[in-house]
Design an enzyme around this catalytic site. Structure first.
Site, PDB file in Angstrom:
ATOM      1  N   CYS A   3      44.853  48.303  52.753  1.00 38.05           N
ATOM      2  CA  CYS A   3      44.363  46.450  52.532  1.00 38.05           C
ATOM      3  C   CYS A   3      44.237  45.548  53.974  1.00 38.05           C
ATOM      4  O   CYS A   3      45.183  45.209  54.616  1.00 38.05           O
ATOM      5  CB  CYS A   3      45.217  45.956  51.092  1.00 38.05           C
ATOM      6  SG  CYS A   3      44.807  43.607  50.899  1.00 38.05           S
ATOM      7  N   CYS A   6      46.917  43.277  54.230  1.00 39.42           N
ATOM      8  CA  CYS A   6      48.263  43.346  54.477  1.00 39.42           C
ATOM      9  C   CYS A   6      48.493  43.092  55.857  1.00 39.42           C
ATOM     10  O   CYS A   6      49.450  43.313  55.862  1.00 39.42           O
ATOM     11  CB  CYS A   6      48.210  44.480  53.123  1.00 39.42           C
ATOM     12  SG  CYS A   6      48.873  43.861  51.124  1.00 39.42           S
ATOM     13  N   HIS A  45      51.035  41.058  47.251  1.00 36.61           N
ATOM     14  CA  HIS A  45      49.470  41.901  47.070  1.00 36.61           C
ATOM     15  C   HIS A  45      49.173  41.717  45.921  1.00 36.61           C
ATOM     16  O   HIS A  45      49.860  42.465  44.753  1.00 36.61           O
ATOM     17  CB  HIS A  45      49.660  43.342  47.398  1.00 36.61           C
ATOM     18  CG  HIS A  45      48.143  43.703  47.759  1.00 36.61           C
ATOM     19  ND1 HIS A  45      47.509  44.146  48.784  1.00 36.61           N
ATOM     20  CD2 HIS A  45      47.396  44.753  46.300  1.00 36.61           C
ATOM     21  CE1 HIS A  45      45.990  44.471  47.874  1.00 36.61           C
ATOM     22  NE2 HIS A  45      46.297  44.993  46.938  1.00 36.61           N
ATOM     23  N   ASN A  85      35.904  34.614  44.713  1.00 34.94           N
ATOM     24  CA  ASN A  85      35.049  35.657  44.393  1.00 34.94           C
ATOM     25  C   ASN A  85      35.963  36.979  43.317  1.00 34.94           C
ATOM     26  O   ASN A  85      36.993  37.222  44.367  1.00 34.94           O
ATOM     27  CB  ASN A  85      34.297  36.235  45.776  1.00 34.94           C
ATOM     28  CG  ASN A  85      33.220  35.315  46.085  1.00 34.94           C
ATOM     29  OD1 ASN A  85      33.255  34.397  45.547  1.00 34.94           O
ATOM     30  ND2 ASN A  85      33.798  34.902  47.377  1.00 34.94           N
ATOM     31  N   GLY A  91      31.563  39.567  43.978  1.00 35.91           N
ATOM     32  CA  GLY A  91      31.322  39.084  44.864  1.00 35.91           C
ATOM     33  C   GLY A  91      32.147  39.625  46.365  1.00 35.91           C
ATOM     34  O   GLY A  91      32.239  39.152  47.160  1.00 35.91           O
ATOM     35  N   THR A  93      34.638  41.177  47.705  1.00 33.25           N
ATOM     36  CA  THR A  93      34.818  42.256  49.021  1.00 33.25           C
ATOM     37  C   THR A  93      36.247  43.162  49.905  1.00 33.25           C
ATOM     38  O   THR A  93      36.076  44.068  50.019  1.00 33.25           O
ATOM     39  CB  THR A  93      33.625  42.412  50.509  1.00 33.25           C
ATOM     40  OG1 THR A  93      33.813  41.395  50.637  1.00 33.25           O
ATOM     41  CG2 THR A  93      31.982  41.815  50.076  1.00 33.25           C
ATOM     42  N   HIS A  96      42.046  41.909  47.761  1.00 35.01           N
ATOM     43  CA  HIS A  96      43.469  41.173  48.162  1.00 35.01           C
ATOM     44  C   HIS A  96      42.862  39.575  47.473  1.00 35.01           C
ATOM     45  O   HIS A  96      42.766  39.415  48.415  1.00 35.01           O
ATOM     46  CB  HIS A  96      43.871  41.479  49.304  1.00 35.01           C
ATOM     47  CG  HIS A  96      45.037  40.676  49.854  1.00 35.01           C
ATOM     48  ND1 HIS A  96      46.356  41.281  50.228  1.00 35.01           N
ATOM     49  CD2 HIS A  96      45.921  39.238  49.094  1.00 35.01           C
ATOM     50  CE1 HIS A  96      47.440  40.865  50.000  1.00 35.01           C
ATOM     51  NE2 HIS A  96      47.402  39.261  49.678  1.00 35.01           N
ATOM     52  N   HIS A  98      42.480  36.054  47.206  1.00 34.17           N
ATOM     53  CA  HIS A  98      42.214  34.832  48.452  1.00 34.17           C
ATOM     54  C   HIS A  98      41.109  34.460  47.875  1.00 34.17           C
ATOM     55  O   HIS A  98      40.411  34.149  47.084  1.00 34.17           O
ATOM     56  CB  HIS A  98      40.993  35.678  49.843  1.00 34.17           C
ATOM     57  CG  HIS A  98      40.511  36.710  49.305  1.00 34.17           C
ATOM     58  ND1 HIS A  98      40.265  37.491  49.004  1.00 34.17           N
ATOM     59  CD2 HIS A  98      39.060  35.722  50.146  1.00 34.17           C
ATOM     60  CE1 HIS A  98      39.166  37.753  49.017  1.00 34.17           C
ATOM     61  NE2 HIS A  98      38.000  37.315  49.494  1.00 34.17           N
TER      62      HIS A  98
HETATM   63  P1  AMP Z   1      35.296  37.951  49.666  1.00 39.19           P
HETATM   64  O1  AMP Z   1      33.593  38.307  50.053  1.00 39.19           O
HETATM   65  O2  AMP Z   1      35.572  36.712  48.694  1.00 39.19           O
HETATM   66  O3  AMP Z   1      36.465  38.899  48.892  1.00 39.19           O
HETATM   67  O4  AMP Z   1      35.703  37.378  51.210  1.00 39.19           O
HETATM   68  C1  AMP Z   1      36.253  38.422  51.774  1.00 39.19           C
HETATM   69  C2  AMP Z   1      36.109  37.393  53.238  1.00 39.19           C
HETATM   70  O5  AMP Z   1      37.018  38.469  54.195  1.00 39.19           O
HETATM   71  C3  AMP Z   1      34.701  36.947  53.768  1.00 39.19           C
HETATM   72  O6  AMP Z   1      34.743  36.031  54.089  1.00 39.19           O
HETATM   73  C4  AMP Z   1      34.950  38.201  55.225  1.00 39.19           C
HETATM   74  O7  AMP Z   1      34.273  37.423  56.155  1.00 39.19           O
HETATM   75  C5  AMP Z   1      36.710  37.961  55.203  1.00 39.19           C
HETATM   76  N1  AMP Z   1      37.074  38.459  56.699  1.00 39.19           N
HETATM   77  C6  AMP Z   1      37.170  40.249  56.328  1.00 39.19           C
HETATM   78  N2  AMP Z   1      37.893  40.736  56.868  1.00 39.19           N
HETATM   79  C7  AMP Z   1      38.568  39.536  57.911  1.00 39.19           C
HETATM   80  C8  AMP Z   1      39.604  39.149  58.633  1.00 39.19           C
HETATM   81  N3  AMP Z   1      40.193  40.820  59.633  1.00 39.19           N
HETATM   82  N4  AMP Z   1      40.117  38.451  59.467  1.00 39.19           N
HETATM   83  C9  AMP Z   1      39.161  36.961  58.878  1.00 39.19           C
HETATM   84  N5  AMP Z   1      38.260  37.323  57.945  1.00 39.19           N
HETATM   85  C10 AMP Z   1      38.085  38.561  57.451  1.00 39.19           C
END
Ligand code: AMP
Length: 112
Positions: A3, A6, A45, A85, A91, A93, A96, A98
Site C-alpha cells: 500500500c 502505508c 490500514h 472516493n 473513483g 484509486t 487505503h 483517505h
Molecule cells: P483517490 O483517487 O480518491 O483514491 O485518491 C488518491 C489520491 O492520492 C489521488 O488524488 C492521488 O493524486 C494521490 N496520491 C497518489 N500517490 C500519492 C503520493 N505518493 N503522494 C501524494 N498523493 C498521492
C-alpha cells in the site's frame, strides 16, 4: 507492504506533510485538483469507507475534527470540500481510506 499510503506512513516514500500524530497523517496530494488539496489518512490500514465499522469509526470523527482545525490554520475561510472516493465507481484509486480536502477555488457540483 504494497500500500503506497502505508509506505508514506512508514517513511519509505516522501510526502509533503502538514500534520502527523499517532493516529493520522495529513499531506499534500501529489496531483492537486485545486489550489489547496491535501489528504488525511488513518495510520491504521483501512481499505475504504466501505470497511468502516463500530470498531474503527471513531477515526472518521477524528479526521473531520482535524480537517476543521487545519482549515482554520490554512485560512480556508471561504470554504472547503471534504471528499471520500469509495470503490471503483466511486473513483477510488488508492485502497487505503483517505479524505481529500480541497479549497482555493469555486468547486463545481455535482461532481462528474
Ligand atoms: P483517490 O483517487 O480518491 O483514491 O485518491 C488518491 C489520491 O492520492 C489521488 O488524488 C492521488 O493524486 C494521490 N496520491 C497518489 N500517490 C500519492 C503520493 N505518493 N503522494 C501524494 N498523493 C498521492
Amino acid at each position: 507492504m504494497s500500500c503506497i499510503f502505508c509506505k508514506i506512513i512508514a517513511g519509505e516514500i516522501p510526502a509533503n506533510k502538514i500534520y502527523e500524530d499517532e493516529k493520522v497523517l495529513a499531506f499534500y496530494d501529489i496531483d492537486a485538483k485545486a489550489p489547496v488539496h491535501f489528504l488525511i489518512i488513518p495510520k491504521e490500514h483501512i481499505t475504504s469507507a466501505a470497511e468502516i465499522t463500530p470498531a474503527n469509526s471513531s477515526i472518521v470523527a477524528y479526521i473531520f475534527e482535524l480537517a476543521a482545525k487545519l482549515a482554520k490554520e490554512l485560512k480556508l475561510e471561504n470554504g472547503f470540500r471534504i471528499v471520500n472516493n469509495c470503490g471503483v465507481e466511486g473513483g477510488q484509486t488508492v485502497e487505503h481510506l483517505h479524505f481529500h480536502v480541497l479549497a482555493g477555488r469555486l468547486l463545481a457540483w455535482p461532481p462528474g
